[in-house]
Motif scaffolding. Structure first.
Motif, mmCIF file in Angstrom:
data_model
loop_
_atom_site.group_PDB
_atom_site.id
_atom_site.type_symbol
_atom_site.label_atom_id
_atom_site.label_comp_id
_atom_site.label_asym_id
_atom_site.label_seq_id
_atom_site.Cartn_x
_atom_site.Cartn_y
_atom_site.Cartn_z
ATOM 1 N N ASP A 194 2.393 -0.380 6.596
ATOM 2 C CA ASP A 194 2.567 0.189 5.250
ATOM 3 C C ASP A 194 4.042 0.481 5.032
ATOM 4 O O ASP A 194 4.646 1.262 5.768
ATOM 5 N N ASN A 227 5.430 1.507 1.993
ATOM 6 C CA ASN A 227 5.719 2.466 0.910
ATOM 7 C C ASN A 227 6.919 2.038 0.059
ATOM 8 O O ASN A 227 7.838 2.819 -0.179
ATOM 9 N N GLU A 254 0.920 -3.333 3.380
ATOM 10 C CA GLU A 254 0.667 -2.468 2.232
ATOM 11 C C GLU A 254 1.968 -2.170 1.486
ATOM 12 O O GLU A 254 2.956 -1.759 2.101
ATOM 13 N N ASP A 262 -0.849 -0.240 -3.090
ATOM 14 C CA ASP A 262 -1.151 1.187 -3.111
ATOM 15 C C ASP A 262 -0.457 1.757 -4.360
ATOM 16 O O ASP A 262 -1.051 1.844 -5.440
HETATM 17 MG MG MG Z 1 0.353 3.488 1.333
#
Ligand code: MG
Ligand code: OSB
Length: 370
Positions: free
Chosen positions: A189, A191, A214, A239
Motif C-alpha cells: 500500500d 498511500n 494499493e 483506496d
Molecule cells: Mg490504503
C-alpha cells in the motif's frame, strides 16, 4: 425511528506501537465515538477521521463541526424510518463522508438492534466467519518489517499488507519474498506516494506476484492509474480515490483498478458501501474492507460489512489486542481461529461498549437533544 439523544465523545487511545504510513505516523489514536439513543436502545459507531488532513481532507475537528452544525440538526428535523433515509438526508451536504458515516453507522446499529437482528444480517450478509489480514506500517529498517511479517504470519493472518514509500519499497518486498517465499499472500500500500515518474519502481514491484498494489498514485487520480494498470500485471487497488459508487463506476470503466478497498468512513456510510459492493460484484471486481486503526466499535462495523459476498479478499480488520492495551468494547475483537474472526449473532454490532474503558480515554463530550 425516534431519536432522543445523540452523544459525541472524543477519545484519545494510545496505540501499542507506532503506525507509520507514507503520509505520517500515529501513536495516539484520536477518535469520535457517536452514540444514538432512541426508544430504549442505543447504537454506536466510530468516526475514522484522523487528527490531520493527510489521508483525506477531514479531521476530527471538522467531523465534530459538521455533525454539530449540519448533520445532527438534519437528523432532528426530519423523520427517519430506515438508515437509508439518513443517507438520503445527508446527500445534499458535499463530501465530509467520515462525519456522515459515523452518524449513519450508529443509526444502522440502533436499527438492527430494534429489529432484533445482527448488523451483518441487517446489511444482508451471510458469513458466520470472515478471513482477515493485517497491515504493517513503514518501519525504521527492513529487518523490523520482516520480524513483524514473521509474527503475523504465525498468527495466521490471511493477507500481509506492507506500507511502502519511495526508497522503502522494492527491497522490502524482495526481502519478504526471499525469507517467506512466493506463497505468502502479500500486497503493498503506497498511500499515493508515487507518480508516473516512478514507473520503473512499479515495474520492479510487478515481478513479485503481489495480490495487488494499493493506491500507488495521487488521491484524486483515476487517469494515470488507468495508464499504470495497462503497464502492470499486478492488479491496482484503489483506496483514497474512491468516495462513492459513482467514483467506483468511473474507475472501473476507465480500467484504473481491478480491486477496490471499501472503507465505510471514506465512502460516507454503510449504505454507500453496500452500493459499491453491489456494483463491483456485478462487474467482477472483488472488494475488501480497509482499516483506519479503529477501536473495537469500528472493527465491529467492518466485520459486519465484510459478511457481504463480494468481500472475497481478506481485509485489514486485525485483532484489537494488536492495537490496544484495553479496547472500549466487550468482548474484545479477537481471532477465533488463525486469521479468522467470528461474526457475532448478537443484535446490532454484537459488541458492548464498556463505559469504564471509555471513561479512561474520553477528553471531551457533548449531548444533543431535539
Ligand atoms: Mg490504503
Ligand atoms: O491506507 O489503508 C490505509 C491506516 C490509516 C490510514 C490509512 C490506511 C491505514 C491502514 C489500515 O493501512 C491500518 C489498520 O487499520 O490496521
Amino acid at each position: 425511528m425516534k431519536i432522543e439523544r445523540i452523544e459525541l465523545q472524543q477519545l484519545h487511545m494510545p496505540l501499542r506501537f507506532r503506525f507509520e504510513t507514507s503520509f505520517g505516523s500515529t501513536v495516539m489514536k484520536d477518535l469520535l465515538l457517536v452514540s444514538v439513543y432512541g426508544e430504549g436502545g442505543v447504537g454506536h459507531a466510530e468516526c475514522v477521521a484522523m487528527p490531520d488532513p493527510y489521508y483525506n481532507e477531514e479531521t476530527t475537528e471538522t467531523a465534530w463541526h459538521m455533525m454539530e452544525r449540519f448533520l445532527v440538526p438534519k437528523l432532528f428535523a426530519n423523520p427517519i424510518e430506515t438508515p437509508e433515509d439518513v443517507d438520503r438526508l445527508f446527500a445534499p451536504v458535499r463530501r465530509n463522508n467520515m462525519a456522515k458515516a459515523v452518524l449513519e453507522g450508529a443509526i444502522w446499529d440502533l436499527y438492527s438492534k430494534q429489529k432484533g437482528i445482527s448488523l451483518a444480517k441487517a446489511l444482508g450478509g451471510e458469513k458466520s466467519v470472515i478471513d482477515v489480514g493485517i497491515s504493517i506500517g513503514i518501519e525504521p529498517t527492513v529487518g523490523q518489517v520482516l520480524d513483524k511479517v514473521e509474527r503475523h504470519l504465525g498468527e495466521g493472518y490471511k493477507k500481509i499488507k506492507v506500507k511502502i514509500k519511495p526508497g522503502f519499497d522494492v527491497e522490502v518486498i524482495r526481502s519478504i519474498r526471499e525469507r517467506f517465499g512466493d506463497d505468502v499472500p502479500l500486497m503493498a500500500d503506497a498511500n499515493s506516494a508515487y507518480t508516473m515518474e516512478h514507473l520503473d519502481v512499479m515495474k520492479e514491484l510487478d515481478q513479485y506476484g503481489l495480490i495487488m498494489i494499493e493506491q500507488p498514485l495521487a488521491h484524486d487520480d483515476i487517469i494515470d492509474h488507468a495508464k499504470l494498470q495497462k503497464e502492470l500485471r499486478t492488479p491496482i487497488c484503489l483506496d483514497e480515490s474512491i468516495h462513492s459508487v459513482e467514483d467506483a463506476r468511473k474507475a472501473i470503466e476507465l480500467g484504473s483498478c481491478k480491486i477496490i478497498n471499501i472503507k465505510v468512513g471514506r465512502v460516507g456510510g454503510l449504505t454507500e458501501s453496500k452500493r459499491i459492493h453491489d456494483f463491483c460484484q456485478a462487474h467482477d471486481i472483488p472488494v475488501w474492507c480497509g482499516g483506519m486503526i479503529e477501536s473495537g466499535v469500528g472493527r465491529a462495523h467492518n466485520i459486519a460489512i465484510t459478511t457481504l459476498p463480494n468481500f472475497t479478499i481478506p481485509g485489514d480488520t486485525a485483532a484489537s489486542s494488536r492495537y490496544w492495551e484495553e479496547d472500549i468494547v466487550e468482548p474484545g475483537v479477537e481471532l477465533v481461529a488463525p486469521g479468522q474472526m467470528a461474526v457475532p449473532d448478537r443484535h446490532g454490532i454484537g459488541f458492548t461498549v464498556n463505559p469504564r474503558a471509555v471513561g479512561k480515554y474520553v477528553i471531551r463530550s457533548v449531548n444533543f437533544r431535539p
